[in-house]
Design a protein around this motif. Structure first.
Motif, mmCIF file in Angstrom:
data_model
loop_
_atom_site.group_PDB
_atom_site.id
_atom_site.type_symbol
_atom_site.label_atom_id
_atom_site.label_comp_id
_atom_site.label_asym_id
_atom_site.label_seq_id
_atom_site.Cartn_x
_atom_site.Cartn_y
_atom_site.Cartn_z
ATOM 1 N N CYS A 128 -2.603 -2.689 8.738
ATOM 2 C CA CYS A 128 -3.161 -1.985 7.575
ATOM 3 C C CYS A 128 -2.096 -1.795 6.492
ATOM 4 N N ILE A 129 -0.903 -1.369 6.879
ATOM 5 C CA ILE A 129 0.178 -1.156 5.910
ATOM 6 C C ILE A 129 0.491 -2.458 5.168
ATOM 7 N N GLN A 130 0.575 -3.563 5.904
ATOM 8 C CA GLN A 130 0.879 -4.852 5.279
ATOM 9 C C GLN A 130 -0.252 -5.288 4.347
ATOM 10 N N HIS A 131 -1.501 -5.108 4.787
ATOM 11 C CA HIS A 131 -2.662 -5.507 3.992
ATOM 12 C C HIS A 131 -2.713 -4.720 2.676
ATOM 13 N N GLU A 132 -2.561 -3.411 2.763
ATOM 14 C CA GLU A 132 -2.662 -2.572 1.563
ATOM 15 C C GLU A 132 -1.465 -2.773 0.632
ATOM 16 N N THR A 133 -0.276 -2.981 1.188
ATOM 17 C CA THR A 133 0.886 -3.258 0.338
ATOM 18 C C THR A 133 0.686 -4.581 -0.393
ATOM 19 N N ASP A 134 0.097 -5.569 0.295
ATOM 20 C CA ASP A 134 -0.240 -6.831 -0.372
ATOM 21 C C ASP A 134 -1.120 -6.574 -1.596
ATOM 22 N N HIS A 135 -2.126 -5.719 -1.447
ATOM 23 C CA HIS A 135 -3.000 -5.405 -2.591
ATOM 24 C C HIS A 135 -2.185 -4.924 -3.787
ATOM 25 N N LEU A 136 -1.168 -4.124 -3.530
ATOM 26 C CA LEU A 136 -0.354 -3.572 -4.617
ATOM 27 C C LEU A 136 0.501 -4.642 -5.288
ATOM 28 N N ASP A 137 0.698 -5.752 -4.580
ATOM 29 C CA ASP A 137 1.460 -6.882 -5.126
ATOM 30 C C ASP A 137 0.558 -7.958 -5.720
ATOM 31 N N GLY A 138 -0.754 -7.705 -5.755
ATOM 32 C CA GLY A 138 -1.701 -8.689 -6.284
ATOM 33 C C GLY A 138 -1.998 -9.813 -5.305
#
Length: 182
Positions: A128-138
């Motif tokens: 989840c942390i990796q997925h959501e951080t990806d969202h913040l990076d586009g």
């Protein structure tokens, strides 16, 4: 607070890197509450601000008994182990594919009041942390799929009844949008 409409695949805000939060104020706390309410309403494990059309580096999570939010997150990978498992996204509703992620990570950032926090936990929380951080990076998890699976995923997305739905109209947002304020 309130449940907000989720931006769907194809909305440019999902491909735009979010800007760091610089002001820890009531508006940020309202955003965190809106993210949490919307995530729970949709039954998601996490939700990033760009998914609500807000280009700020903040996300919420609720998975495997861990719940909270992280502002301006970063994460460190712990070990070399990886996991492969089904992954979906509230911005790509009703669809999921096998995706490779690091098995263990430690996230660092701040809470809504500007206090430093560190988050680690289960393998699901690491995903989840990796997925959501990806969202913040586009970045969308589709970008992490192998070529054949991504091709299949894109065909399924184009066939989904929600595909091509115009994004919701945001009348007024106090939050930066694509690096600009409205």
């Amino acid at each position: 607070m309130s449940v907000q409409p989720i931006r769907l695949f194809g909305d440019p805000v999902l491909r735009t890197p979010a800007v760091p939060v610089t002001t820890f104020d009531a508006e940020l706390r309202k955003l965190v509450a809106d993210l949490t309410d919307t995530m729970h309403d949709e039954g998601g494990a996490g939700l990033a601000a760009p998914q609500l059309g807000v280009s700020l580096r903040v996300f919420t999570y609720d998975c495997d008994g861990f719940e909270g939010h992280i502002v301006n997150p970063t994460f460190d990978v712990v070990g070399d182990e990886e996991q492969i498992g089904p992954e979906g996204c509230l911005s790509i509703p009703g669809l999921s594919w096998e995706c490779k992620r690091h098995l263990h990570v430690v996230a660092k950032g701040w809470n809504e009041h500007g206090e430093p926090i560190s988050v680690e936990g289960s393998e699901l929380l690491a995903r989840c942390i990796q997925h959501e951080t990806d969202h913040l990076d586009g970045v969308l998890f589709l970008d992490r799929l192998d070529a054949e699976t991504r091709k299949q995923a894109m065909a399924e997305i184009r066939a989904a009844e929600w595909f091509g739905t115009p994004p919701p109209v945001v009348k007024v947002s106090p939050h930066p949008m694509f690096g600009k304020t409205r």
